[in-house]
Design a protein around this motif. Structure first.
Motif, PDB file in Angstrom:
ATOM      1  N   UNK A   1      37.884  -5.225  32.709  1.00  0.00           N
ATOM      2  CA  UNK A   1      37.817  -5.456  31.177  1.00  0.00           C
ATOM      3  C   UNK A   1      39.067  -5.117  30.519  1.00  0.00           C
ATOM      4  N   UNK A   2      39.453  -3.979  30.579  1.00  0.00           N
ATOM      5  CA  UNK A   2      40.598  -3.508  29.530  1.00  0.00           C
ATOM      6  C   UNK A   2      41.327  -2.441  30.297  1.00  0.00           C
ATOM      7  N   UNK A   3      42.675  -2.387  29.623  1.00  0.00           N
ATOM      8  CA  UNK A   3      43.844  -1.574  30.227  1.00  0.00           C
ATOM      9  C   UNK A   3      44.261  -0.783  28.941  1.00  0.00           C
ATOM     10  N   UNK A   4      43.924   0.733  29.235  1.00  0.00           N
ATOM     11  CA  UNK A   4      44.333   1.647  28.010  1.00  0.00           C
ATOM     12  C   UNK A   4      45.721   1.967  27.970  1.00  0.00           C
ATOM     13  N   UNK A   5      46.162   2.682  26.979  1.00  0.00           N
ATOM     14  CA  UNK A   5      47.530   3.205  26.747  1.00  0.00           C
ATOM     15  C   UNK A   5      47.928   4.410  27.674  1.00  0.00           C
ATOM     16  N   UNK A   6      48.921   4.847  27.310  1.00  0.00           N
ATOM     17  CA  UNK A   6      49.299   6.342  27.910  1.00  0.00           C
ATOM     18  C   UNK A   6      48.455   7.326  27.587  1.00  0.00           C
ATOM     19  N   UNK A   7      47.890   8.103  28.453  1.00  0.00           N
ATOM     20  CA  UNK A   7      46.985   9.122  28.144  1.00  0.00           C
ATOM     21  C   UNK A   7      45.672   8.516  27.801  1.00  0.00           C
ATOM     22  N   UNK A   8      45.394   7.438  28.226  1.00  0.00           N
ATOM     23  CA  UNK A   8      43.891   6.860  28.136  1.00  0.00           C
ATOM     24  C   UNK A   8      42.971   7.356  29.238  1.00  0.00           C
ATOM     25  N   UNK A   9      43.686   8.012  30.039  1.00  0.00           N
ATOM     26  CA  UNK A   9      42.641   8.520  31.258  1.00  0.00           C
ATOM     27  C   UNK A   9      41.838  10.064  30.502  1.00  0.00           C
ATOM     28  N   UNK A  10      42.277  10.412  29.393  1.00  0.00           N
ATOM     29  CA  UNK A  10      41.613  11.412  28.837  1.00  0.00           C
ATOM     30  C   UNK A  10      40.080  10.802  28.203  1.00  0.00           C
ATOM     31  N   UNK A  11      40.135   9.748  28.078  1.00  0.00           N
ATOM     32  CA  UNK A  11      38.997   9.040  27.477  1.00  0.00           C
ATOM     33  C   UNK A  11      37.807   9.199  28.751  1.00  0.00           C
ATOM     34  N   UNK A  12      36.489   8.969  27.954  1.00  0.00           N
ATOM     35  CA  UNK A  12      35.324   9.268  29.132  1.00  0.00           C
ATOM     36  C   UNK A  12      34.706   8.033  29.303  1.00  0.00           C
ATOM     37  N   UNK A  13      34.354   7.475  30.433  1.00  0.00           N
ATOM     38  CA  UNK A  13      33.684   6.548  31.033  1.00  0.00           C
ATOM     39  C   UNK A  13      32.803   6.807  32.065  1.00  0.00           C
ATOM     40  N   UNK A  14      31.932   5.717  32.344  1.00  0.00           N
ATOM     41  CA  UNK A  14      31.159   5.758  33.592  1.00  0.00           C
ATOM     42  C   UNK A  14      31.869   5.398  34.868  1.00  0.00           C
ATOM     43  N   UNK A  15      31.216   5.444  35.947  1.00  0.00           N
ATOM     44  CA  UNK A  15      31.444   4.992  37.307  1.00  0.00           C
ATOM     45  C   UNK A  15      30.393   3.999  37.826  1.00  0.00           C
ATOM     46  N   UNK A  16      30.800   2.873  38.532  1.00  0.00           N
ATOM     47  CA  UNK A  16      30.002   2.218  39.223  1.00  0.00           C
ATOM     48  C   UNK A  16      29.780   2.722  40.595  1.00  0.00           C
ATOM     49  N   UNK A  17      28.624   2.753  41.098  1.00  0.00           N
ATOM     50  CA  UNK A  17      28.082   3.438  42.556  1.00  0.00           C
ATOM     51  C   UNK A  17      27.410   2.488  43.422  1.00  0.00           C
ATOM     52  N   UNK A  18      28.098   2.253  44.480  1.00  0.00           N
ATOM     53  CA  UNK A  18      27.531   1.351  45.354  1.00  0.00           C
ATOM     54  C   UNK A  18      26.853   1.990  46.846  1.00  0.00           C
ATOM     55  N   UNK A  19      25.895   1.603  47.095  1.00  0.00           N
ATOM     56  CA  UNK A  19      25.275   1.852  48.386  1.00  0.00           C
ATOM     57  C   UNK A  19      26.062   1.539  49.736  1.00  0.00           C
ATOM     58  N   UNK A  20      26.270   2.456  50.702  1.00  0.00           N
ATOM     59  CA  UNK A  20      27.040   1.908  51.719  1.00  0.00           C
ATOM     60  C   UNK A  20      25.845   1.894  52.817  1.00  0.00           C
ATOM     61  N   UNK A  21      26.089   2.016  54.179  1.00  0.00           N
ATOM     62  CA  UNK A  21      25.355   2.094  55.365  1.00  0.00           C
ATOM     63  C   UNK A  21      24.283   3.067  55.210  1.00  0.00           C
TER      64      UNK A  21
END
Length: 195
Positions: A175-195
Motif C-alpha cells: 500500500x505505502x512506503x514511509x519515510x525515514x524513521x517510519x518504523x516508529x509508527x504503529x501498525x498491525x500484522x497479517x497472520x496466516x495459518x500454516x500446517x
C-alpha cells in the motif's frame, strides 16, 4: 455366532475440527492483528510469536506465521503453499488457495482480527491515521518488497513498508512506503495459518 464390531461414534466436537476424514485441513485461517506494533518486532520470529499468541488467546487452533519479509526471507520462501481456502476467523473466504492468495487480488479483504467479526484498528502512518495499515515489506506475490524493513524488524528507525487491510487489490500487501524513521509508527500484522 457372529461377533459384532463396534465403531467409535463421532462426538459433535469432532465435526468442528476442520479436518477431513483423513485429517487434512479443509481451510486455513488468516487474520489482521487486533493490536498495533512498531517495526521493532523482534525480527520475523518475534512477529510469528505475536501471531501465535493472539491466535491461541482467541482459541484459533494451528500454527501462525506473520506475512512479513526481511533481508533474507519472505512468505513465498517459508509459508506452506496451501491447496485449501484461506478464510477469515469469521469463515469468510479470502482466497481459494495459496496461488489465489498471491495472484495480485484477493476475494475479500483481510479485515477481521483474530476475534471473529472484530474490525482492524486504523493505524498511524501512510493513511494519516485513517487507514488500517499492516506491516508487510512484502508484495502481494509473497516476495520481498524492498531489501529491508525496520532493520529486519528489529528497530524503530528505518523505512517501513505497509499493506492496507481494507483492500482487495495488490495494495492489501503493498500500500505505502514511509519515510525515514517510519518504523516508529504503529501498525498491525497479517497472520496466516500454516500446517
Amino acid at each position: 455366532h457372529r461377533r459384532r464390531h463396534s465403531f467409535p461414534t463421532r462426538r459433535s466436537s469432532d465435526l468442528l475440527d476442520d479436518c477431513s476424514s483423513e485429517c487434512t485441513k479443509l481451510r486455513r485461517t488468516i487474520f489482521v492483528t487486533s493490536k498495533l506494533y512498531t517495526g521493532k518486532l523482534g525480527g520475523i520470529a518475534g512477529a510469528d510469536a505475536i501471531c501465535q499468541q493472539l491466535a491461541e488467546d482467541a482459541g484459533l487452533p494451528g500454527i501462525y506465521y506473520a506475512w512479513l519479509s526481511d533481508s533474507t526471507t519472505h512468505p513465498d520462501d517459508r509459508f506452506l503453499k496451501s491447496s485449501v481456502p484461506y478464510v477469515l476467523a469469521s469463515g469468510t473466504q479470502v482466497a481459494k488457495d495459496y496461488k489465489d492468495l498471491t495472484d495480485g487480488t484477493i476475494q475479500h479483504a483481510i479485515d477481521t482480527t483474530e476475534s471473529k467479526g472484530a474490525a482492524p484498528i486504523a493505524a498511524v502512518g501512510c493513511g494519516g491515521g485513517t487507514k488500517p495499515t499492516v506491516w508487510t515489506n512484502t508484495l502481494a506475490a509473497g516476495t520481498a518488497w524492498g531489501v529491508n524493513g525496520c532493520d529486519d524488524w528489529n528497530a524503530t528507525g528505518g523505512v517501513a513498508r505497509l499493506g492496507h487491510a481494507k483492500a482487495t487489490n495488490f495494495t492489501w500487501a503493498k500500500f505505502c512506503e514511509g519515510q525515514a524513521a517510519s518504523c516508529a509508527w504503529k501498525a498491525a500484522l497479517y497472520c496466516v495459518e500454516q500446517p
